[in-house]
Design a protein around this motif. Sequence first.
Motif, short mmCIF file in Angstrom:
data_model
loop_
_atom_site.label_atom_id
_atom_site.label_comp_id
_atom_site.label_asym_id
_atom_site.label_seq_id
_atom_site.Cartn_x
_atom_site.Cartn_y
_atom_site.Cartn_z
N VAL A 168 38.32 32.63 54.58
CA VAL A 168 38.17 32.71 53.12
C VAL A 168 37.62 34.08 52.73
O VAL A 168 38.25 34.82 51.97
N LEU A 169 36.45 34.42 53.26
CA LEU A 169 35.85 35.73 52.93
C LEU A 169 36.77 36.88 53.34
O LEU A 169 36.96 37.83 52.58
N CYS A 170 37.30 36.81 54.55
CA CYS A 170 38.13 37.90 55.07
C CYS A 170 39.63 37.61 54.99
O CYS A 170 40.43 38.40 55.48
N GLY A 171 40.00 36.48 54.39
CA GLY A 171 41.40 36.11 54.33
C GLY A 171 42.05 36.44 53.00
O GLY A 171 41.42 37.02 52.10
N LYS A 172 43.29 36.01 52.84
CA LYS A 172 44.06 36.33 51.64
C LYS A 172 44.69 35.09 51.00
O LYS A 172 45.54 35.23 50.11
N ARG A 173 44.29 33.89 51.45
CA ARG A 173 44.97 32.67 50.99
C ARG A 173 44.09 31.74 50.16
O ARG A 173 44.60 30.92 49.42
N ASP A 178 33.27 26.39 44.10
CA ASP A 178 31.89 25.92 43.92
C ASP A 178 31.60 24.88 44.99
O ASP A 178 32.44 24.62 45.88
N ARG A 179 30.42 24.27 44.92
CA ARG A 179 30.04 23.27 45.92
C ARG A 179 29.10 22.24 45.31
O ARG A 179 28.43 22.50 44.29
N THR A 189 45.02 30.14 46.61
CA THR A 189 45.50 31.26 45.81
C THR A 189 44.86 32.53 46.36
O THR A 189 43.90 32.48 47.11
N GLN A 190 45.41 33.66 45.99
CA GLN A 190 44.91 34.93 46.53
C GLN A 190 43.59 35.32 45.87
O GLN A 190 43.47 35.31 44.66
N ASP A 195 35.73 36.71 43.95
CA ASP A 195 35.80 35.48 44.74
C ASP A 195 35.09 35.65 46.07
O ASP A 195 34.37 34.76 46.53
N ARG A 196 35.28 36.79 46.71
CA ARG A 196 34.64 37.04 48.01
C ARG A 196 33.11 37.14 47.86
O ARG A 196 32.37 36.69 48.73
N ARG A 197 32.65 37.70 46.76
CA ARG A 197 31.20 37.81 46.55
C ARG A 197 30.56 36.43 46.41
O ARG A 197 29.40 36.24 46.80
N ARG A 198 31.30 35.46 45.86
CA ARG A 198 30.75 34.11 45.75
C ARG A 198 30.51 33.50 47.14
O ARG A 198 29.56 32.74 47.33
#
Length: 236
Positions: A168-173, A178-179, A189-190, A195-198
């Motif tokens: 997720v953090l290093c991916g593209k998909r 949230d949690r 989605t890309q 998104d990565r900062r979350r």
Amino acid sequence: MTSPTAFEQAWELGDQVPGWLTVDQATMLWRAVLRLGPGTRIVEIGSHQGRSTTVLGIAARSVGATVVAVDPFVEGKLFGGTPTRTRFEKNLARAGLTDVVRLEAEYSTKLRREWDERIDLLYIDGKHDYWTYTDDMLWSENLVPGGEILVHDAFSSIGVTCGIIAKVLCGKRYVYVDRAGSLARFRLTQPDWADRRRVLAEMPWFLRNVGIKVLLRLRLRPVARLFGHDSPYDPY
């Protein structure tokens, strides 16, 4: 006195089933299903005795969806094998869900290779090592574009969190949304940098949970309480 809501009735049944799912997490599952429509399909990986399956199944019935529960019911002390499957089936029957939930008693990593049905919602609560979790995320190859993936024990299991960092953090998909406790919601989605900062923002909470697990293993529950954890169980 007001009548219980549909969710409250579902949770009353689900909460009678042993397992690790909070009411807030059940609410997240419930709302995810209600965003679906008639004829849609939910895949649950890891069902155990059916605590989450009950909530998913009752919600699915309300929108005309179905649930596929994937669990191999491994023999042994940890998972319970055949007796666990018997309890699972009894709990579904008690909730009146035998026509809504289809059981696939197989390893998710094996079944995935031959799966060819569309998935509208994916819930992952299987084996928590890195390799199994990242393989389970590949079920999303059958997920509808923009579909949701719910993952239990995210940011509280080393194997699952390492998988989130890698995929997720290093991916593209995948995008982290949230949690509710350790139940995280992702979308197919890309991602962008926001998104990565979350994902990065959850790392302190993950480290806190790992520390609590260490304290519980050392039987230092009073110290764990100082970090807000007043339970004999690992954070979930």
